[in-house]
Scaffold this active site. Structure first.
Site, short mmCIF file in Angstrom:
data_model
loop_
_atom_site.label_atom_id
_atom_site.label_comp_id
_atom_site.label_asym_id
_atom_site.label_seq_id
_atom_site.Cartn_x
_atom_site.Cartn_y
_atom_site.Cartn_z
N ARG A 1 -4.37 -14.54 -7.21
CA ARG A 1 -4.56 -15.92 -6.74
C ARG A 1 -3.29 -16.46 -6.09
NH1 ARG A 1 -7.55 -17.51 -12.42
NH2 ARG A 1 -9.59 -16.68 -11.85
N ASP B 1 -14.56 -25.10 -8.48
CA ASP B 1 -14.92 -25.90 -9.67
C ASP B 1 -14.13 -25.44 -10.89
OD1 ASP B 1 -16.90 -27.29 -8.28
OD2 ASP B 1 -18.49 -25.90 -8.88
N GLU C 1 -12.20 -15.22 -7.34
CA GLU C 1 -10.90 -15.45 -8.01
C GLU C 1 -10.87 -16.83 -8.66
OE1 GLU C 1 -8.16 -13.42 -8.07
OE2 GLU C 1 -8.72 -11.86 -6.65
N GLY C 2 -11.99 -17.18 -9.27
CA GLY C 2 -12.13 -18.51 -9.87
C GLY C 2 -12.66 -19.46 -8.81
N THR C 3 -13.86 -19.99 -9.04
CA THR C 3 -14.42 -20.91 -8.03
C THR C 3 -13.56 -22.18 -7.99
OG1 THR C 3 -15.87 -22.13 -9.53
CG2 THR C 3 -16.77 -20.09 -8.59
N ARG D 1 -6.65 -9.17 3.91
CA ARG D 1 -5.84 -9.64 2.78
C ARG D 1 -6.49 -9.27 1.45
NH1 ARG D 1 -7.10 -12.11 -1.03
NH2 ARG D 1 -8.01 -13.85 0.10
N SER D 2 -7.80 -9.31 1.40
CA SER D 2 -8.49 -8.93 0.16
C SER D 2 -8.20 -7.48 -0.19
CB SER D 2 -10.01 -9.11 0.30
OG SER D 2 -10.32 -10.47 0.46
N ARG E 1 -8.67 -25.89 27.95
CA ARG E 1 -10.04 -26.27 28.30
C ARG E 1 -10.06 -27.64 28.98
NH1 ARG E 1 -15.17 -24.83 29.56
NH2 ARG E 1 -16.68 -26.32 28.75
P1 FAD Z 1 -21.44 -18.54 -11.09
O1 FAD Z 1 -20.43 -18.36 -12.16
O2 FAD Z 1 -22.86 -18.33 -11.44
O3 FAD Z 1 -21.27 -20.02 -10.51
C1 FAD Z 1 -22.26 -20.67 -9.70
C2 FAD Z 1 -21.80 -22.11 -9.47
O4 FAD Z 1 -21.70 -22.79 -10.73
C3 FAD Z 1 -20.41 -22.19 -8.84
O5 FAD Z 1 -20.36 -23.21 -7.88
C4 FAD Z 1 -19.49 -22.50 -10.00
O6 FAD Z 1 -18.33 -23.21 -9.63
C5 FAD Z 1 -20.40 -23.36 -10.86
N1 FAD Z 1 -20.02 -23.35 -12.28
C6 FAD Z 1 -19.99 -22.30 -13.14
N2 FAD Z 1 -19.54 -22.68 -14.33
C7 FAD Z 1 -19.27 -24.01 -14.24
C8 FAD Z 1 -18.75 -24.99 -15.16
N3 FAD Z 1 -18.40 -24.69 -16.40
N4 FAD Z 1 -18.63 -26.26 -14.70
C9 FAD Z 1 -18.95 -26.60 -13.43
N5 FAD Z 1 -19.44 -25.72 -12.55
C10 FAD Z 1 -19.58 -24.44 -12.94
N6 FAD Z 1 -15.33 -10.02 -8.85
C11 FAD Z 1 -14.61 -8.98 -9.38
O7 FAD Z 1 -14.59 -8.79 -10.60
N7 FAD Z 1 -13.94 -8.12 -8.57
C12 FAD Z 1 -13.93 -8.25 -7.21
O8 FAD Z 1 -13.29 -7.45 -6.51
C13 FAD Z 1 -14.68 -9.31 -6.61
N8 FAD Z 1 -14.79 -9.42 -5.27
C14 FAD Z 1 -15.67 -10.34 -4.72
C15 FAD Z 1 -15.95 -10.32 -3.36
C16 FAD Z 1 -16.90 -11.20 -2.81
C17 FAD Z 1 -17.24 -11.11 -1.35
C18 FAD Z 1 -17.52 -12.17 -3.64
C19 FAD Z 1 -18.51 -13.16 -3.08
C20 FAD Z 1 -17.24 -12.20 -4.99
C21 FAD Z 1 -16.35 -11.28 -5.56
N9 FAD Z 1 -16.13 -11.23 -6.94
C22 FAD Z 1 -15.39 -10.20 -7.50
C23 FAD Z 1 -16.91 -12.09 -7.83
C24 FAD Z 1 -16.41 -13.52 -7.92
O9 FAD Z 1 -15.22 -13.58 -8.64
C25 FAD Z 1 -17.54 -14.37 -8.53
O10 FAD Z 1 -18.53 -14.52 -7.54
C26 FAD Z 1 -17.05 -15.71 -9.03
O11 FAD Z 1 -16.27 -15.57 -10.18
C27 FAD Z 1 -18.21 -16.68 -9.34
O12 FAD Z 1 -19.14 -16.07 -10.16
P2 FAD Z 1 -20.69 -16.14 -9.77
O13 FAD Z 1 -20.85 -15.71 -8.35
O14 FAD Z 1 -21.46 -15.42 -10.80
O15 FAD Z 1 -21.06 -17.66 -9.79
#
Ligand code: FAD
Length: 387
Positions: free
Chosen positions: A246, A370, A366-368, A89-90, A271
């Site tokens: 999303r 949180d 795609e936006g955590t 799907r990704s 099972r």
């Molecule tokens: P961070 O932003 O460092 O966050 C770490 C933690 O802190 C998280 O739990 C977060 O929820 C929390 N946090 C951050 N800010 C706040 C706040 N203000 N309040 C409370 N909590 C907060 N990106 C692309 O651009 N293109 C892609 O194709 C793409 N594919 C991906 C594929 C995979 C397998 C993965 C793992 C990621 C991919 N991403 C891609 C990146 C993804 O969108 C990011 O990982 C995501 O946006 C989170 O950013 P980060 O990993 O830097 O975490």
């Protein structure tokens, strides 16, 4: 397949056909080997053109060889692909919603003609470069920069966690345009064979293993000025693409959960322990009842989202609610299904643990979870709590 409140009854012929085509395609071509791909950390690249031939990339857009199917049909397609694997799907989400959509919505006529037909058939593969090593949840802090030099732009910076970057022909790179006032974020189409572009693969993933993930390094990369997306400026560019993707995730996650449910139900009726099927135990029935209820409510949310999108009333906040809820649901229910399979549940012979591991990525990208909570919090109170 679980359809507890008969949503199928409301599908039109085209929607059923697209769903069935996708279901058959994954059953025959991907499911048999997807566990092995997950173990090996590889994507079945041979299906990329096959998926194109079947019209799996951005079929909800119209023109340039794209059919313009309903938003519900598109959602059902994402659901079937993710019922197989989130990596599959990704692939379709990135290609369709994150690469073709921005070219379609913001590109020049030449860019549309150059890329949309090839991306639509899967002859070309694209990726979406937004996230940077130091800027994930807050992409507006991006450091990747573009400088205008004559008829060219020179790009410098690095993107990370980019789905498909190592197998892409073109990257939609979001960068700050330092030759314009206030350094606006703009989208640049960067062919990956240009001098100065590197796309190293990220290994050691324990989630979304059947998907290629990489970096995009940009070192003095020169692109013609015609490669900038002319019709968008600012964070609206990348964020509007993410809303499209999303939307597909909100549907897709339901597919993964449904696959977990079907696997757990089959397993529980087969099972035998203590002289009969484990499905006769109330503890197991409670798990199935809860799983079916959670999946059904997520399905309802996805179907409603499609109606809102179809008539132009879908807001990004609606998508945040659906992505947030449905992915959390799938993450939780995959774990319950895994548990119901006992020891067998931890193998790649059965899908729940693979889905469970995948959902860790889907929960984060795609936006955590949180960040979507904060989007909803702001929408409900009028107060932004991002900092
Ligand atoms: P961070 O932003 O460092 O966050 C770490 C933690 O802190 C998280 O739990 C977060 O929820 C929390 N946090 C951050 N800010 C706040 C706040 N203000 N309040 C409370 N909590 C907060 N990106 C692309 O651009 N293109 C892609 O194709 C793409 N594919 C991906 C594929 C995979 C397998 C993965 C793992 C990621 C991919 N991403 C891609 C990146 C993804 O969108 C990011 O990982 C995501 O946006 C989170 O950013 P980060 O990993 O830097 O975490």
């Amino acid at each position: 397949m679980l359809d507890y409140v008969s949503l199928e009854a409301d599908l039109d012929q085209e929607e059923r056909m697209i769903r069935d085509t996708a279901r058959e395609f994954v059953e025959e071509n991907v499911k048999p080997d997807v566990g092995e791909h997950f173990e090996e950390g590889t994507f079945p690249t041979e299906v990329i053109p096959e998926m194109g031939e079947l019209g799996f990339y951005a079929p909800n857009l119209e023109g340039y060889g794209l059919p313009g199917v309903s938003e519900k049909a598109y959602g059902l397609l994402m659901q079937e692909l993710e019922a197989c694997d989130s990596g599959l799907r990704s692939m379709a989400s990135v290609q369709g919603a994150l690469v073709m959509y921005p070219i379609y919505a913001y590109g020049s006529e030449e860019q549309k003609e150059r890329w949309l037909p090839d991306l639509g058939t899967g002859e070309a593969v694209g990726c979406f470069g937004l996230t940077e090593p130091e800027h994930g949840s807050n992409p507006s802090g991006m450091e990747t920069r573009a400088e205008r030099e004559g008829d060219e732009y020179v790009l410098n910076g690095s993107k990370t966690w980019i789905t498909n970057s190592p197998i892409s022909d073109v990257a939609v790179v979001w960068a700050r345009d330092h030759s314009a006032e206030d350094d606006p974020v703009r989208g640049f189409l960067v062919e990956t064979d240009r001098d100065g572009v590197t796309t190293n693969e990220i290994g050691e993933k324990l989630s979304l293993r059947a998907s290629v993930t990489g970096e995009i390094g940009l070192q003095n990369v020169r692109i013609p000025k015609e490669n900038v997306l002319p019709d968008v400026e600012g964070m609206k560019g990348p964020l509007s693409c993410l809303t499209q993707a999303r939307y597909g995730i909100a549907w897709g996650a339901v597919g993964a959960a449904r696959d977990c449910f079907e696997t757990a139900r089959d397993y529980a009726t087969d099972r035998e322990q203590f002289g009969g099927p484990i499905a006769r135990f109330q503890l197991q029935q409670e798990k199935l009842a809860e799983m079916a209820t959670q999946i059904t409510t997520a399905q309802l949310l996805a179907h409603r989202l499609a109606e809102l999108k179809e008539r132009g009333d879908m807001r990004p906040q609606h998508v945040s609610m659906a992505k947030r809820n449905n992915v959390r649901m799938a993450r939780d229910q995959a774990r319950v299904a895994r548990e119901m399979l006992g020891g067998n549940g931890i193998t790649t012979d059965y899908p729940p643990m693979r889905h469970m591991a995948n959902m860790e990525t889907v929960y984060t990208y795609e936006g955590t979870h949180d960040i979507h909570t904060l989007v909803l919090g702001e929408d409900l109170t009028g107060i932004a709590a991002y900092e």
